[in-house]
Design an enzyme around this catalytic site. Structure first.
Site, PDB file in Angstrom:
ATOM      1  CB  ALA A 717      -0.923  -0.001   1.218  1.00 33.14           C
ATOM      2  CB  CYS A 718       0.085   4.768  -1.019  1.00 27.39           C
ATOM      3  SG  CYS A 718       0.200   4.664  -2.801  1.00 27.39           S
ATOM      4  N   PRO A 719       1.978   4.740   1.682  1.00 30.48           N
ATOM      5  CG  PRO A 719       3.248   6.167   3.041  1.00 30.48           C
ATOM      6  CD  PRO A 719       1.992   5.323   3.042  1.00 30.48           C
ATOM      7  CD  GLU A 746      -3.803   5.399  -1.748  1.00 23.57           C
ATOM      8  OE1 GLU A 746      -3.135   4.635  -1.020  1.00 23.57           O
ATOM      9  OE2 GLU A 746      -4.806   6.012  -1.365  1.00 23.57           O
TER      10      GLU A 746
END
Length: 781
Positions: A717-719, A746
Site C-alpha cells: 500500500a501507499c506510501p 492509488e
C-alpha cells in the site's frame, strides 16, 4: 473608458499561436505531457483532478473588472466550463473544467473584452494586487490603483517577465493597515505621504506558501516616480541570482535567506543604481476617477429592517461625499453564470469603474450614490450571495483543495459551509465579530491564506489504527498591519469531521470576552492559545472506523479518504504526516509523565515513547511492521545495529519488547533521550528520505549496468510502495533500469509522480498497463 488591463495583442499573438500548436500536438499525442505543462502553465492553464479538464486563471490587475467583463466570463464559463466561475485570493478570476481543445477559443474571446490568462501561472510576474478600497477609503494615503495598472502594463511587455526563476508576486497597499498583504509579498509597496510627496515604503522577499516568511524592509521610503525602477532592479537581481534548479527553494524569499540580508540589499542597490542611469522610465499613470454616475431612472425606496441590517453589515462610506461602497459577499468566491448577467445589468448604469475583486474572494461595488443603495440592494436579492448572514461569515476563505487541485489533501470547500452552518444555527452573537477571519487551505501551501488568519486551518493526513483520515493543523493569531505584521502560529490539530464544532466551541469562549481585547491576536496572546489547545483536546480522541466511519470521509466527499489523485510527492507528504503522528505521541507522553501521579499511566507513557521512537522511521527504510515485536526487532536491526542510533538504547528496546516497564521507569532519562535522538534523526532526513549517513559519494565514472532490476510491489500500500521504490533505486547504478510492478488505483496514481519529485534526475520511461496491474520503468538519474 476605464481600462484595468489592455493585453498587448501584437505581442501575445505569436505566443498564442505557439500555444495553439502545442495543444494540437498534445491532443494527438505527439507532445509529451510534461513538455506541454511547461508551455500551458504560463497561460494560467492548470490540470484539474477530473481527467482531461483544466482551470484557466485570468489576470485582473488591482482586482479591477468591468460589468461587461463580468458578463463575458459568465458566458464563457457557461459555454466552455462549469456552472460558475471563481474569484481567487489574488483578485483574479478562474474558469474551471475547460476542455483543453477549447482553450484557444476562450483566450480569443477574452481578448475581445480586454482580458487574458497570460501570466496567470508559471515563473512569471503574477497578477499585481492592491487594496480593494484603494481610491475610496477615507483612511488611505492615496490611490494605488494607477500604479498597479501601469506597472502591470510595463511588466507584461518585458520579455524577462515570462521566464524568471520562480513566480514573482507584487502588492500595493494604500495605507499602513496593509489589507493587500504587502508586508509578505515578493515585492510590496505601502503608500505613504512624506513632506507632501507621494511615496512608498518597500518590502521585499516575503511570502506565504508552505514555508512562510515575513518581508524585509528594502527602502524606508521612495518617491512614487521610483516604483518602476525599484521593481526593475529587484526583478533583474532575482533573474540573475535566483535558484532555477530546485523549484521548492527558488522563490525570492529563499534567495534572501541564502545570500543574507546585507548581500541581498547590496545586489539590489547595484541594480537600482544601474537602472536609474536610464531616464524617462517613470510609470505613466492613468486616471481612475471615483465619481458617482446618476442613472436615468428613479431610485428605489426600501424601508425594511432587513435593508437596515444589510447596510450596517455591508455598506461603507467613501471619502467622496454622497457615495458608498458595498461588500458583495460571494459564496466561497463563486459567481454563478446566470448571476454574471444579472450583476452586469445591475451595475452598468453606474459606469465601468464600479467593481473590485478582493483577496478575500469577495466583490466590492463602489461609487454608488447613496440614494441608489435601495436599488442595488433589491437587485442583489436576485443573486446568490451571503448578504443575509453576518459579515464574518463572508470573511471565510477556502481554497479549492482536493476537489480540483492535484496537490490538495483535504476539502476546505466542503468544510467551510459546514462551519458556516454550525455557526448560523447557534446562538452566538456573530455580528459582534464582523472582522474575524477564518481561512482554510487543503494542504501546507497557502492558497487559502491560513497564515494570515485569525483562525486558520491547513490540511494534513492523520491516522487512527493504521487507517488514514483527513485532518487540519490549527493556526491562529495573525496580525496584518505594517510594522506589526506576524503570521498565525501553529497551535494544534483537529480531525476534519470535528472542525465545525471546534470553531463553534472556540468562538463560544471568545465572544463573551471580546470587549477585553482590541484584536483576536491579543486574545490569542493572552488566553486564546490555551483555549485553542483545550478545545482541540476535547476532540483529540478519534473513534475507530467501526465506531464512526464518517471521521474517515472528508466534508463533501462521497468516498473514504485516500491519496488517490494527488499530484507529485503526495506519497511522501502522507508518509511525513504519519511520522509526525509518532513525534506528537512522544511529546504528549513526556507531558503526561510530568503531570501524572499514577505509576501505571507513567509506565504506559514510557512504553509509548520507546515504541513510537522505534516505529517512526521504519517506514523510511521500507519496513511495514504490523506488531510490537516486529517493530522493536526491525528497529534494532535497521537503526541500532546499522549505526544510525547508539547501541546504548538496545536494552531499553528489549525491555519494552518484554513489557518490563519497571526497567523503563528506572531509566526514564534514557527513554527521553531515545525519543529526542529519533526526532533529531528525523529532522536530519532530507526530502529524498535519506539520513546524513546515507549520503556516501559514488564513483560517477562507474559504467551503468545493463541489467534490468525488477521489483514486485503489488499488494504493497501507499506510501510504503513509494519508499520501497526509492530504496530499490539506491541499490542500482546511475543509468540502470528499475522496473516496479504496482497495483491499479492509488499506487499507480502516486508512486511515479513521487519518484520524479525526489529531484534526483530519475526518469519515468514507461508506464505499461498489464492485466490488473502496472509496470513502471524507471531510469536512475
Amino acid at each position: 473608458m476605464v481600462k484595468f488591463y489592455e493585453p498587448p495583442v501584437a505581442l501575445l499573438e505569436p505566443d498564442t499561436a505557439h500555444l495553439s500548436e502545442s495543444i494540437s500536438k498534445f491532443v494527438d499525442g505527439t507532445l509529451n505531457p510534461i513538455q506541454f505543462r511547461a508551455i500551458r502553465v504560463a497561460y494560467g492553464i492548470y490540470e484539474q483532478r477530473k481527467e482531461n479538464t483544466y482551470m484557466m486563471r485570468i489576470r485582473n490587475p488591482a482586482g479591477g473588472i468591468t460589468p461587461a467583463q463580468i458578463r463575458k466570463l459568465g458566458e464563457l464559463s457557461e459555454k466552455y466550463g462549469a456552472h460558475e466561475y471563481h474569484v481567487t485570493t489574488r483578485q483574479e478570476t478562474q474558469l474551471h473544467y475547460v476542455d483543453i481543445s477549447n482553450a484557444i477559443s476562450v483566450i480569443n474571446e477574452l481578448l475581445t473584452v480586454g482580458l487574458s490568462p497570460r501570466g496567470g501561472g508559471g515563473n512569471t510576474i503574477r497578477n499585481i494586487v492592491t487594496s480593494y478600497n484603494a481610491g475610496i477609503s477615507p483612511e488611505e494615503s492615496f490611490d494605488t490603483t494607477p500604479y498597479v495598472v501601469s506597472l502591470t502594463d510595463r511588466m507584461i511587455r518585458e520579455a524577462d517577465s515570462w521566464n524568471l526563476p520562480r513566480k514573482f508576486k507584487i502588492s500595493f497597499s494604500s495605507d499602513p493597515r496593509d489589507n493587500a498583504h504587502s508586508c509578505f509579498h515578493c515585492l510590496g509597496f505601502i503608500a505613504q505621504i512624506k513632506n507632501g510627496q507621494k511615496g512608498f515604503k518597500v518590502y521585499v522577499a516575503g511570502g506565504m506558501g508552505a514555508k512562510p516568511i515575513l518581508g524585509h524592509v528594502l527602502f524606508d521610503w521612495v518617491s512614487d516616480d521610483r516604483v518602476y525602477y525599484v521593481t526593475r532592479a529587484v526583478k533583474t537581481m532575482f533573474d540573475k541570482h535566483g535558484n532555477r534548479k530546485n523549484k521548492h527553494e527558488n522563490r525570492i524569499r529563499f534567495l534572501y535567506e541564502k545570500l543574507g540580508g546585507e548581500t541581498f540589499q547590496r545586489l539590489v542597490e547595484e541594480e537600482y543604481a544601474e537602472v536609474q542611469k536610464t531616464p524617462g522610465l517613470e510609470l505613466v499613470l492613468g486616471q481612475f476617477d471615483n465619481v458617482g454616475i446618476t442613472p436615468d431612472f428613479s431610485p428605489v425606496e426600501v424601508n425594511t429592517p432587513e435593508f437596515d441590517l444589510w447596510k450596517s453589515r455591508f455598506v461603507f462610506p467613501q471619502k467622496q461625499d454622497g457615495l458608498s461602497y458595498i461588500k458583495v459577499p460571494l459564496h466561497l468566491g463563486d459567481i454563478l453564470n446566470q448571476d454574471a448577467e444579472k450583476l452586469a445589468a445591475l451595475l452598468e448604469p453606474f459606469g465601468e469603474n464600479t467593481i473590485r475583486l478582493s483577496i478575500d474572494q469577495n466583490m466590492y461595488v463602489r461609487n454608488i450614490p447613496n440614494q441608489y443603495l435601495g436599488y442595488v440592494y433589491t437587485g442583489l436579492q436576485e443573486i446568490r450571495t451571503q448578504s443575509d448572514s453576518p459579515r464574518m461569515i463572508s470573511n471565510m476563505i477556502a481554497c479549492t483543495g482536493a476537489a480540483t487541485c492535484k496537490l490538495g489533501l483535504c476539502l476546505p470547500r466542503g468544510a467551510t459551509p459546514e462551519i458556516q452552518s454550525r455557526l448560523l444555527s447557534s446562538h452566538l452573537q456573530l455580528d459582534s465579530i464582523p472582522e474575524l477571519r477564518i481561512h482554510m487551505s487543503g494542504c501546507p501551501n497557502t492558497c487559502g491564506m491560513h497564515h494570515a488568519a485569525d483562525i486558520g486551518f491547513f490540511g494534513k493526513v492523520s491516522r487512527k489504527d493504521g487507517r488514514m483520515l483527513p485532518a487540519y493543523w490549527i493556526v491562529a493569531g495573525a496580525i496584518r498591519e505594517e510594522g506589526k505584521t506576524r503570521f498565525a502560529r501553529k497551535i494544534g490539530e483537529v480531525a476534519s469531521h470535528d472542525v465545525p464544532n471546534f470553531v463553534h466551541d472556540l468562538l463560544e469562549r471568545y465572544i463573551p470576552l471580546k470587549a477585553n481585547y482590541k484584536t483576536f491576536a491579543d486574545y490569542v496572546d493572552d488566553r486564546g492559545e490555551n483555549d485553542i489547545k483545550e478545545v482541540a483536546q476535547k476532540y483529540a480522541d478519534i473513534p475507530s472506523f467501526d465506531t464512526n466511519a464518517e471521521y474517515f470521509k472528508d466534508w463533501g466527499a462521497a468516498d473514504y479518504f485516500t491519496l488517490v489523485g494527488l499530484g507529485k510527492a503526495e506519497c511522501s507528504a502522507g508518509m511525513f504526516d504519519m511520522i509526525e503522528v509518532d513525534v506528537k505521541t512522544i511529546e504528549e507522553a513526556k507531558t503526561s509523565i510530568e503531570n501524572s501521579t499514577s505509576q501505571d499511566e507513567i509506565n504506559q507513557a514510557l512504553f509509548n515513547i520507546v515504541y513510537c521512537a522505534s516505529r517512526m522511521l521504519l517506514i523510511a527504510r521500507g519496513i511495514d511492521a504490523h506488531d510490537n515485536n516486529s517493530v522493536f526487532d526491525q528497529f534494532v536491526k535497521h537503526f541500532i545495529e546499522a549505526g544510525l542510533i547508539s547501541d546504548k538504547f538496545k536494552d531499553l528496546v528489549f525491555a519494552a519488547r518484554l513489557n518490563h516497564l519497571s526497567f523503563l521507569n528506572e531509566h526514564r532519562e534514557l527513554v527521553y533521550l531515545l525519543g529526542d535522538e529519533m526526532i533529531k534523526l528525523y529532522k536530519s532526513m532530507d526530502d529524498t528520505l535519506k539520513f546524513p549517513a546515507d549520503k556516501v559519494s559514488k564513483d560517477p565514472a562507474s559504467p551503468a549496468s545493463t541489467e534490468r532490476v525488477i521489483k514486485d510491489f503489488r499488494g504493497v500500500a501507499c506510501p510504503m510502495n513509494f519508499v520501497k521504490t526509492r530504496l530499490a533505486l539506491d541499490t542500482i547504478q546511475t543509468g540502470q533500469i528499475l522496473e516496479v510492478w504496482l497495483d491499479n488505483g492509488e499506487p499507480i496514481e502516486n508512486v511515479p509522480g513521487s519518484v520524479e519529485k525526489l529531484n534526483e534526475g530519475h526518469k519515468i520511461m514507461e508506464k505499461i498497463s498489464e492485466d490488473g496491474f502496472w509496470k513502471v520503468v524507471i531510469k536512475k538519474g
